[in-house]
Design an enzyme around this catalytic site. Structure first.
Site, PDB file in Angstrom:
ATOM      1  N   CYS A  64       0.833  -1.216   0.000  1.00  0.00           N
ATOM      2  CA  CYS A  64       0.000   0.000   0.000  1.00  0.00           C
ATOM      3  C   CYS A  64       0.866   1.263   0.000  1.00  0.00           C
ATOM      4  O   CYS A  64       1.499   1.593   1.005  1.00  0.00           O
ATOM      5  CB  CYS A  64      -0.935  -0.023   1.207  1.00  0.00           C
ATOM      6  N   CYS A  69      -0.130   3.941   2.587  1.00  0.00           N
ATOM      7  CA  CYS A  69       0.271   3.499   3.937  1.00  0.00           C
ATOM      8  C   CYS A  69       1.718   3.894   4.202  1.00  0.00           C
ATOM      9  O   CYS A  69       2.057   4.403   5.278  1.00  0.00           O
ATOM     10  CB  CYS A  69       0.137   1.978   4.078  1.00  0.00           C
TER      11      CYS A  69
END
Length: 399
Positions: free
Chosen positions: A53, A56
């Protein structure tokens, strides 16, 4: 000169050490972490992430390392993080219904979510949103209690809907919006303020309010612009068809999905939109797939392929072919390949990549590993060529 250089060095030293703190995360299994947080009387900050991600990683690098963020979280919350694809992650993902990354949960000592944030943001926004966990009454979960207790005032309803939107809870938002807007006097829905809220939050075609507005879209068009009004109805119904399909695939909220599908059919029968044929065909395919009526499913696509004027044909057929490979018996794979060959005759680069991905999936399902790998390599090469042309490429389908 020496003093100047010394001064510059000091400034550089100060600038590099200005941000020297970051969120400190505890380690351990979830049961232990929950017990420890309860003992310390702290709300858990739960970072639900994955290794792939990008947002993230950006949050971890650029936001979690800000002193003001670190000070708030290290002093106020019990901080934990779990990769949603490793160890306890998958079970926790299901337990807390994590659907997107990054998702940040705030959980009390009883294991109940009191606040939820989805997506990346600036440090300032992150602090503002996180502080809401300290005032549960202002979160989606606190507002739910208030709304469900009967407070359907605009202030409470809009605050609740806004919180659900930020938490990416679109299905829940649709249910709440249906209750709120269906409870309003019908004529008020045509007022500017209510129409503004409708466009933002009313995403459920089975709502009585939605049906009333759809029946009066000519009047809405005169007041607010026909193009804008038509786009709202078209987009809302298209997104709802997608939610119906998702519900059937997950076998979740099926009664609501059936209500939405029936409402769309009824509305389109009364006043068809430009996308009527596409939407109704999708609903037919969803119903056939759910009932394992693959002969009817494939016959529908054969009819679409034979219809020269069918709108968004490539999109419907490619999606249907992938659905066959995902869920239908193996005997239908050749039918999906036949559709691919038909589309190939007029396919542009985007569709051609999708068809190559489809063929790779069929070959892999048939156990033809070497051929599947060759097809995957071809798809990758087509993506590179499209990228060089500055063209958008489709996401890769899972095998």
């Amino acid at each position: 000169m020496k003093k100047l250089l010394t001064g510059i060095a000091c400034i550089l030293a100060l600038s590099t050490s200005a941000q020297d703190r970051e969120i400190t995360f505890k380690e351990g299994d979830w049961k232990t972490q929950l017990a420890a947080a309860k003992k310390e009387n702290k709300i858990i900050f739960f970072d639900a992430y994955t290794s792939w991600c990008g947002p993230c990683k950006m949050m971890a690098k650029d936001v979690f390392t800000k002193n003001e963020v670190a000070d708030l979280f290290n002093g106020t919350f019990y901080n934990v993080k779990y990769d949603m694809e490793k160890g306890e992650g998958p079970a926790l993902k299901d337990k807390y219904d994590v659907k997107a990354y990054p998702t940040y949960l705030f959980i009390n000592g009883e294991g109940e979510v009191v606040h939820k944030i989805v997506g990346s943001m600036s440090a300032k926004e992150f602090i503002t949103e996180s502080n809401k966990a300290l005032k549960p009454e202002s979160t989606a979960f606190g507002l739910a209690k208030k709304f469900n207790a009967g407070d359907h005032s605009e202030a409470t309803a809009v605050a609740y809907l806004e919180a659900l939107e930020k938490a990416y809870e679109s299905d829940k938002m649709g249910s709440v919006a249906k209750i709120y807007f269906d409870g309003l006097p019908k004529a008020s829905l045509l007022e500017a303020r209510k129409w503004e809220l409708v466009q933002k939050y009313l995403n459920n075609p089975s709502s009585q309010a939605f049906a009333y507005l759809y029946a009066n879209k000519a009047e809405l068009g005169k007041k607010y612009g026909a193009d804008k009004v038509n786009m709202y109805f078209e987009n809302t119904m298209n997104m709802s068809v997608y939610s119906v399909k998702r519900a059937y695939e997950k076998k979740d909220n099926l009664n609501e999905a059936k209500e939405i599908a029936a409402a769309i059919r009824k509305l389109q029968a009364a006043k068809p939109t430009k996308g009527s044929a596409f939407m109704l065909a999708q609903l037919d395919l969803i119903a056939f797939a759910a009932a394992n009526q693959w002969d009817k499913f494939t016959a529908k696509i054969d009819a679409v392929l034979a219809d020269a004027g069918f709108p968004r044909k490539d999109q419907l057929v490619v999606t249907a072919a992938n659905d066959v490979v995902t869920a239908a018996p193996a005997k239908y794979y050749p039918v999906a390949e036949k559709w691919a060959n038909e589309l190939q005759k007029t396919a542009g680069d985007f569709t051609n990549i999708q068809l190559t991905d489809l063929r790779k999936r069929i070959l892999k399902k048939q156990g033809k590993t070497a051929e599947a790998e060759a097809m995957a390599a071809k798809a990758m090469e087509l993506r590179k060529e499209a990228g060089k042309k500055g063209q958008m490429t489709p996401p890769m389908m899972k095998d």
